[in-house]
Design an enzyme around this catalytic site. Sequence first.
Site, mmCIF file in Angstrom:
data_model
loop_
_atom_site.group_PDB
_atom_site.id
_atom_site.type_symbol
_atom_site.label_atom_id
_atom_site.label_comp_id
_atom_site.label_asym_id
_atom_site.label_seq_id
_atom_site.Cartn_x
_atom_site.Cartn_y
_atom_site.Cartn_z
ATOM 1 N N ARG A 1 0.827 -1.229 0.000
ATOM 2 C CA ARG A 1 0.000 0.000 0.000
ATOM 3 C C ARG A 1 0.857 1.274 0.000
ATOM 4 N NH1 ARG A 1 -2.510 -3.539 -1.096
ATOM 5 N NH2 ARG A 1 -4.509 -4.271 -0.305
ATOM 6 N N SER B 1 -11.238 -0.498 2.877
ATOM 7 C CA SER B 1 -10.501 -0.682 4.142
ATOM 8 C C SER B 1 -10.093 0.676 4.683
ATOM 9 C CB SER B 1 -9.232 -1.499 3.901
ATOM 10 O OG SER B 1 -9.555 -2.710 3.288
ATOM 11 N N GLU C 1 -5.565 3.817 6.141
ATOM 12 C CA GLU C 1 -5.173 3.614 4.738
ATOM 13 C C GLU C 1 -5.701 4.783 3.899
ATOM 14 O OE1 GLU C 1 -5.643 -0.407 3.012
ATOM 15 O OE2 GLU C 1 -6.499 0.576 1.254
HETATM 16 C C1 LIG Z 1 -15.576 -0.395 -1.674
HETATM 17 C C2 LIG Z 1 -14.099 -0.125 -1.805
HETATM 18 C C3 LIG Z 1 -13.222 -1.202 -1.933
HETATM 19 C C4 LIG Z 1 -11.854 -0.986 -2.071
HETATM 20 N N1 LIG Z 1 -11.040 -2.075 -2.205
HETATM 21 C C5 LIG Z 1 -9.705 -1.893 -2.351
HETATM 22 C C6 LIG Z 1 -8.839 -3.031 -2.509
HETATM 23 O O1 LIG Z 1 -9.273 -4.171 -2.548
HETATM 24 N N2 LIG Z 1 -7.523 -2.795 -2.643
HETATM 25 C C7 LIG Z 1 -6.992 -1.532 -2.629
HETATM 26 O O2 LIG Z 1 -5.763 -1.408 -2.760
HETATM 27 N N3 LIG Z 1 -7.790 -0.443 -2.484
HETATM 28 C C8 LIG Z 1 -9.116 -0.588 -2.350
HETATM 29 N N4 LIG Z 1 -9.931 0.502 -2.200
HETATM 30 C C9 LIG Z 1 -9.352 1.858 -2.163
HETATM 31 C C10 LIG Z 1 -9.399 2.604 -3.524
HETATM 32 O O3 LIG Z 1 -10.271 1.980 -4.398
HETATM 33 C C11 LIG Z 1 -8.008 2.683 -4.166
HETATM 34 O O4 LIG Z 1 -7.106 3.343 -3.310
HETATM 35 C C12 LIG Z 1 -8.041 3.407 -5.508
HETATM 36 O O5 LIG Z 1 -6.800 3.261 -6.160
HETATM 37 C C13 LIG Z 1 -8.376 4.891 -5.367
HETATM 38 O O6 LIG Z 1 -8.603 5.403 -6.668
HETATM 39 P P1 LIG Z 1 -9.268 6.818 -6.873
HETATM 40 O O7 LIG Z 1 -9.163 7.158 -8.321
HETATM 41 O O8 LIG Z 1 -10.619 6.828 -6.279
HETATM 42 O O9 LIG Z 1 -8.255 7.745 -6.063
HETATM 43 P P2 LIG Z 1 -8.595 8.980 -5.101
HETATM 44 O O10 LIG Z 1 -9.322 8.486 -3.902
HETATM 45 O O11 LIG Z 1 -9.181 10.072 -5.883
HETATM 46 O O12 LIG Z 1 -7.096 9.360 -4.676
HETATM 47 C C14 LIG Z 1 -6.336 8.491 -3.862
HETATM 48 C C15 LIG Z 1 -4.898 9.030 -3.785
HETATM 49 O O13 LIG Z 1 -4.286 8.940 -5.073
HETATM 50 C C16 LIG Z 1 -3.898 10.245 -5.522
HETATM 51 N N5 LIG Z 1 -4.166 10.302 -6.952
HETATM 52 C C17 LIG Z 1 -5.347 10.018 -7.576
HETATM 53 N N6 LIG Z 1 -5.201 10.122 -8.904
HETATM 54 C C18 LIG Z 1 -3.904 10.499 -9.117
HETATM 55 C C19 LIG Z 1 -3.151 10.798 -10.280
HETATM 56 N N7 LIG Z 1 -3.659 10.728 -11.507
HETATM 57 N N8 LIG Z 1 -1.856 11.195 -10.122
HETATM 58 C C20 LIG Z 1 -1.285 11.271 -8.889
HETATM 59 N N9 LIG Z 1 -1.959 11.004 -7.756
HETATM 60 C C21 LIG Z 1 -3.253 10.620 -7.877
HETATM 61 C C22 LIG Z 1 -4.736 11.224 -4.731
HETATM 62 O O14 LIG Z 1 -4.095 12.493 -4.662
HETATM 63 C C23 LIG Z 1 -4.817 10.494 -3.402
HETATM 64 O O15 LIG Z 1 -3.620 10.678 -2.694
HETATM 65 C C24 LIG Z 1 -11.329 0.332 -2.073
HETATM 66 C C25 LIG Z 1 -12.202 1.416 -1.955
HETATM 67 C C26 LIG Z 1 -13.572 1.194 -1.830
HETATM 68 C C27 LIG Z 1 -14.511 2.366 -1.729
#
Ligand SMILES: Cc1cc2nc3c(=O)[nH]c(=O)nc-3n(C[C@H](O)[C@H](O)[C@H](O)COP(=O)(O)OP(=O)(O)OC[C@H]3O[C@@H](n4cnc5c(N)ncnc54)[C@H](O)[C@@H]3O)c2cc1C
Length: 343
Positions: free
Chosen positions: A156, A227, A322
């Site tokens: 992570r 999580s 996380e």
């Molecule tokens: C129901 C649910 C289940 C999940 N299951 C998992 C799982 O199984 N495994 C897991 O690892 N995670 C899981 N997650 C967490 C999440 O899905 C991941 O962390 C995902 O990668 C976040 O993507 P996002 O586009 O929504 O990022 P955001 O929430 O918008 O951003 C997350 C972080 O990434 C940065 N970021 C986003 N886009 C960029 C970019 N283009 N360039 C640089 N930085 C950027 C943001 O600044 C922030 O720091 C889950 C979340 C939910 C709601």
Amino acid sequence: MATTSLHLLNTFALKASASNFLAVKELEQLKECMPLTRPFLVLGGGSNMLFCDTFDGTIIHNQLHGIEHWQDKNNHYFKVAGGENWHQFVMHCAQQGIGGLENLALIPGSVGAAPVQNIGAYGVELAEVCESVMATDLRTGDEVIFNHQQCQFAYRESFFKTNRYYFIHHVVFKLPKQWQAVLNYGELKAWSRELSNEPTPLSVANEVMRVRNNKLPDPDVLPNVGSFFKNPIVSAHHAQALKSNYSAMPQYKVGHEVKLAAGWLIDQLGLKGHQIGGAAVHENQALVLVNKDNATSRDVMALAQSIIERVTQEYGVTLEPEVNIIGSQGYSTLGLLTKEQNV
Ligand SMILES: Cc1cc2nc3c(=O)[nH]c(=O)nc-3n(C[C@H](O)[C@H](O)[C@H](O)COP(=O)(O)OP(=O)(O)OC[C@H]3O[C@@H](n4cnc5c(N)ncnc54)[C@H](O)[C@@H]3O)c2cc1C
């Protein structure tokens, strides 16, 4: 000055806003804003964000699209724009019989965010398939390509998680044509034993989706960020002491240390369903905090802090969030509840 609401841009559905908002549909738009001086924050699908306040800066929302595909004798390569939906990209590959991503099906969010916390599920991490990351340095506008090693992937974690000033506009994936299903994780193991045919990338993706749909609340129905805490890693000595008190405690060896299941620790304390204000621990998944009833960020933070305190008291283990906690000036910590600290 008018602010932009982030209510529909975070899967916790918290009512937050930002003083500036830039929807990046073309990379050139970013160049026009350089150098960025006020606080800025890159946003994808908002599925790993806890907005606590009005963010007093610019939200840079990744809306870049496009997928390129090429191959050589041994591998498929995909160059994918950061604003593409992660799950749709996984299914795009699985439906063509191209394997490697299927265990990561149904993880919410964008492709650009996937390297940031090195997303992982069911025994697979993004690190295993990420060839390189293409990014813009938001302090200077310089273009940088990070090879796999430079991404510094860990559990992570990645280079980007500690160096927050890169906008990831493309990710390049390398998927070996010689595919081997990874089925040694819990429910997938049981499923594979029952199979009469060889698994395919699509059949594995479908099974992962079935398991996840049964286990995890859909953020569209019950807002959450998956999580909430990382699984803590403790010394072998500490793990052994815990095991002698709690014989059923799941433990996983990680090098010389031991990873514990944060969900199990919380569950054993009887905290499923525990509620503060509108925020609650999910009834079935102790690791997931949900916005049950118009929760405020204060409710969520108070709930998270009460869980951390209980877990520390019982096991001597400190849980770390996380989720990314965002205050008025940017990244912050749970201490924001009493005093805003920027990190
Ligand atoms: C129901 C649910 C289940 C999940 N299951 C998992 C799982 O199984 N495994 C897991 O690892 N995670 C899981 N997650 C967490 C999440 O899905 C991941 O962390 C995902 O990668 C976040 O993507 P996002 O586009 O929504 O990022 P955001 O929430 O918008 O951003 C997350 C972080 O990434 C940065 N970021 C986003 N886009 C960029 C970019 N283009 N360039 C640089 N930085 C950027 C943001 O600044 C922030 O720091 C889950 C979340 C939910 C709601």
